[in-house]
Design an enzyme around this catalytic site. Structure first.
Site, mmCIF file in Angstrom:
data_model
loop_
_atom_site.group_PDB
_atom_site.id
_atom_site.type_symbol
_atom_site.label_atom_id
_atom_site.label_comp_id
_atom_site.label_asym_id
_atom_site.label_seq_id
_atom_site.Cartn_x
_atom_site.Cartn_y
_atom_site.Cartn_z
ATOM 1 N N SER A 422 -62.861 9.288 -36.570
ATOM 2 C CA SER A 422 -63.294 8.390 -37.639
ATOM 3 C C SER A 422 -62.706 6.995 -37.403
ATOM 4 O O SER A 422 -62.199 6.702 -36.330
ATOM 5 C CB SER A 422 -62.892 8.952 -38.999
ATOM 6 O OG SER A 422 -63.488 8.210 -40.043
ATOM 7 N N LYS A 425 -62.857 1.586 -40.825
ATOM 8 C CA LYS A 425 -63.997 1.006 -41.548
ATOM 9 C C LYS A 425 -64.598 1.989 -42.550
ATOM 10 O O LYS A 425 -65.442 1.608 -43.368
ATOM 11 C CB LYS A 425 -65.054 0.525 -40.559
ATOM 12 C CG LYS A 425 -64.577 -0.639 -39.703
ATOM 13 C CD LYS A 425 -65.591 -1.027 -38.656
ATOM 14 C CE LYS A 425 -65.098 -2.236 -37.854
ATOM 15 N NZ LYS A 425 -63.822 -1.973 -37.143
ATOM 16 N N LYS A 437 -69.559 6.822 -41.673
ATOM 17 C CA LYS A 437 -68.385 7.516 -41.160
ATOM 18 C C LYS A 437 -67.559 8.101 -42.304
ATOM 19 O O LYS A 437 -66.950 9.166 -42.157
ATOM 20 C CB LYS A 437 -67.525 6.553 -40.327
ATOM 21 C CG LYS A 437 -68.166 6.103 -39.041
ATOM 22 C CD LYS A 437 -68.435 7.234 -38.074
ATOM 23 C CE LYS A 437 -67.178 7.673 -37.351
ATOM 24 N NZ LYS A 437 -67.462 8.693 -36.306
ATOM 25 N N ASN A 463 -59.237 -0.707 -34.756
ATOM 26 C CA ASN A 463 -60.038 -1.149 -33.621
ATOM 27 C C ASN A 463 -59.394 -0.715 -32.309
ATOM 28 O O ASN A 463 -58.183 -0.815 -32.135
ATOM 29 C CB ASN A 463 -60.175 -2.674 -33.638
ATOM 30 C CG ASN A 463 -61.042 -3.155 -34.791
ATOM 31 O OD1 ASN A 463 -62.227 -3.375 -34.637
ATOM 32 N ND2 ASN A 463 -60.450 -3.281 -35.973
ATOM 33 N N GLY A 466 -60.873 -2.836 -25.942
ATOM 34 C CA GLY A 466 -61.633 -2.574 -24.732
ATOM 35 C C GLY A 466 -62.762 -1.599 -24.896
ATOM 36 O O GLY A 466 -63.495 -1.336 -23.935
ATOM 37 N N SER A 467 -62.931 -1.011 -26.079
ATOM 38 C CA SER A 467 -64.035 -0.076 -26.263
ATOM 39 C C SER A 467 -65.348 -0.836 -26.352
ATOM 40 O O SER A 467 -65.376 -2.039 -26.605
ATOM 41 C CB SER A 467 -63.819 0.748 -27.531
ATOM 42 O OG SER A 467 -63.859 -0.091 -28.677
ATOM 43 N N VAL A 471 -64.435 -6.720 -29.697
ATOM 44 C CA VAL A 471 -64.518 -8.173 -29.575
ATOM 45 C C VAL A 471 -63.819 -8.674 -28.314
ATOM 46 O O VAL A 471 -64.132 -9.750 -27.809
ATOM 47 C CB VAL A 471 -63.912 -8.838 -30.839
ATOM 48 C CG1 VAL A 471 -62.390 -8.693 -30.851
ATOM 49 C CG2 VAL A 471 -64.294 -10.295 -30.924
#
Length: 630
Positions: A422, A425, A437, A463, A466-467, A471
């Site tokens: 999850s 967010k 989610k 966050n 690198g996924s 950003v």
């Protein structure tokens, strides 16, 4: 012979260390040339027999005045700041004007003072000889410099000079690799006083890291290399800040985690990544407990080719499962992770399946065929702006209905554990992705109550650096293009973690989580996105003037800050430091209606507003499309 043994390299290093004092050395050398040319002019005019004996007694005072005249003239025409290795026509012009001005002034003063014993030919010829002497010195330096460059660079191209931070074992291994790659290492810096003055591979340890604050230490370097893989994150962050203060590009050796995996070596430098800038220490997890959960088991990973899914595959493979079942919708992503795992873990049995979690029949067939004992559900749509407009139904089907199908199939085949990935967010969501989610977490809570034979749990984190959709890759691309870097809002903040850390947290959830729980990582202080962007710009060797930051405004559904716990979540600590567990409430009736809507093939079910209304009924804390902050 190593690069550091090359005499041209040693000459280049010597000249490089002198270069920060370039202006003073230029003045001293030019004074010497002026004086030498004064004597050479006397020799030309009077010959060997008389060039000393025929001089007036006050000649040394005249020479001192001439030298001062040339020194003042060189300052007037800005000769000392020039760089000899780039001498060209512009430098020749400055020298010509300097010699002309100094020669005229010197001759005028000598004549005005009635110093008649100074030969007029000497006064006339000295500026010409001095001009040739000054130009010749610079020409010789540039020729020597360029020859040294060609001998050093060879096939390596441009000469790269580095100051290395750290003088430990990593630095020793690094130096050998760098010198073979054509690097010139000017020196090492380390806070350990016992190393100061020592030499490693003939490279001196100049002093502590704080020396980097002074330009004489790094004035001729082209890069700063941080070679401190075993240092704490706080120590590495201090070193990176000092390195960024030079304005030079900053490189680093791989981290201790990267070296431990064996996928890289210490001499393989890389650019600074966002995870290097995090000040938080990674959470130390219970490796023994994770091994007991996974070793010898059949493990199914949905979304196996995604950012989190692929790292989960790598981490799970380390614990020697009996079989690893990879389920992925993207053929290319599945092929990529399968090839990597086959090479890194040749003894591991891999099952590679193209599949879709939205297909309940297929999910049941997969689970009944391979009988997974542990299921990690990483398949999801997670890009907030894309899901917000025209794709709400797709997000609902994939994120919520897909979770229900995967969980139902896992329970029917008798899986021991089911772990949902999850996100923060999902807490007080303001966008479709977060709401779907959150609904997926409610699915897990409902399944935990209905299926006591399987432990259903979720793991929630911020966050992931690198996924895909992160950003950070966008920032790096914008920096490589020369900017500008776009940030949505100057005050936007986020929690961050690395992909390996996220994957380890998921594995830990499988080991210690109880049914119906969501594990939450204490991620420390959130990070301002604009500060992260500024740091990445600095580490690339640029300034804010070169690559500006522009603010584009909050996107639909985007919040200024994220949360890891909702107001009605109750959390308790676990045996793993900085991991907490929250138990989610159940909303079965509203959830059933949402799942029924997601499963409908009717056109109405594909309308964004219908989906949002259903999400609000199931997730009352969902706030639809807040107005962007000014």
């Amino acid at each position: 012979m190593t690069q550091q043994d090359n005499p041209w390299v040693r000459l280049d290093v010597f000249l490089a260390r002198l270069r920060p004092r370039r202006e003073l050395l230029t003045v001293l050398i030019d004074i010497g040339v002026v004086a030498l040319c004064w004597h050479a002019t006397y020799l030309f005019r009077l010959g060997f027999e008389r060039w000393l004996s025929a001089r007036p007694s006050y000649d040394n005072w005249v020479l001192l005045g001439v030298v001062l005249a040339y020194a003042v003239a060189s300052l007037v025409f800005k000769v000392p700041p020039s760089m000899w290795r780039f001498s060209g026509f512009g430098e020749v012009k400055r020298l010509l004007f300097t010699c002309a001005l100094a020669g005229v002034v010197s001759a005028a003063v000598v004549i005005a003072l009635g110093l008649v014993k100074v030969p007029r030919a000497v006064l006339a010829l000295h500026p010409v000889v001095t001009f040739m002497g000054l130009a010749l010195v610079r020409m010789a330096y540039r020729m020597t410099y360029e020859h040294a460059r060609s001998r050093i660079a060879g096939q390596h191209g441009e000469i790269r000079r580095a100051i290395v931070l750290g003088a430990g074992e990593a630095a020793r291994l690094l130096l050998a690799g760098l010198q073979q790659q054509g690097w010139v290492v000017l020196g090492l810096l380390d806070d350990d006083r016992s190393k100061h003055g020592a030499r490693i591979n003939r490279v001196p340890v100049l002093g502590p890291l704080d020396l980097l604050k002074g330009k004489p230490t790094w004035g001729t370097a082209t890069h700063v290399v941080v070679a401190m893989p075993a240092a704490t994150r706080a120590q590495r962050r201090r070193a990176l800040d000092l390195a960024a203060g030079t304005g030079l590009p900053v490189l680093t050796v791989p981290s201790a985690d990267e070296l431990r995996t064996g996928r890289t070596r210490v001499e393989r430098l890389r650019d600074i990544e966002a995870e290097d800038l995090l000040g938080r220490e990674p959470v130390v997890l219970d490796e023994a407990g994770i091994a007991a959960t996974l070793q010898g088991k059949t493990v199914l990973i949905t979304g196996a080719g995604g950012s989190i899914g692929s790292e989960l595959c790598r981490q799970v493979a380390r614990f020697a499962p009996a079989r690893l079942v990879l389920l992925e919708l993207s053929e290319f992503n599945l092929y990529t992770i399968e090839q990597e795992l086959s090479e890194a873990f040749p003894a591991l049995q891999l099952v590679r399946l193209i599949g879709d979690v939205k297909d309940l029949v297929q999910m049941r067939q997969i689970c009944m065929t391979w009988l997974p004992q542990v299921v990690f559900h990483a398949a999801a749509y997670k890009h907030v702006p894309l899901m917000e407009d025209h794709n709400a139904a797709a997000a609902l089907r994939n994120n919520t209905l897909g979770t229900f199908h995967a969980a139902r199939a896992a329970a029917e085949c008798g899986a021991e554990r089911f772990v949902l990935i999850s996100t923060d967010k999902a807490v007080n969501p303001t966008n479709v992705m977060g709401a779907t989610k959150r609904a997926a977490e409610l699915v897990i809570s409902a399944m935990a109550a209905q299926e006591p034979g399987t432990r259903f749990m979720a793991v929630r984190f911020g966050n992931v650096l690198g996924s895909s959709g992160s950003v950070i890759p966008k920032f790096k691309e914008q920096i490589s293009r020369g900017g500008p870097v776009t940030v949505t809002h100057p005050d936007i903040i986020r929690y961050f973690m690395t992909i390996p850390e996220a994957a380890r947290l998921v594995l830990q959830a499988a080991a210690i989580g109880d049914s119906g729980q969501v594990l939450v990582l204490d991620m420390g202080e959130p990070v301002k996105i604009v500060d992260l962007a500024r740091d990445l710009i600095r580490m690339a060797g640029h300034t804010a003037d070169e690559i500006p930051i522009v603010f584009s405004g909050l996107r639909p559904g985007e919040k200024l800050y994220e949360e890891l716990l909702a107001d009605d979540d109750t959390s308790v600590p676990t045996g793993v430091p900085r991991l907490r567990v929250a138990r989610l409430e159940q909303r079965d009736q509203a959830l059933h209606g949402l799942l029924d809507l997601a499963a409908q093939p009717s056109p109405a079910a594909a309308q964004d507003e219908v989906v949002r209304d259903a999400l609000v009924r199931t997730v009352p804390e969902y706030r639809v499309r807040p107005e962007p902050a000014p």
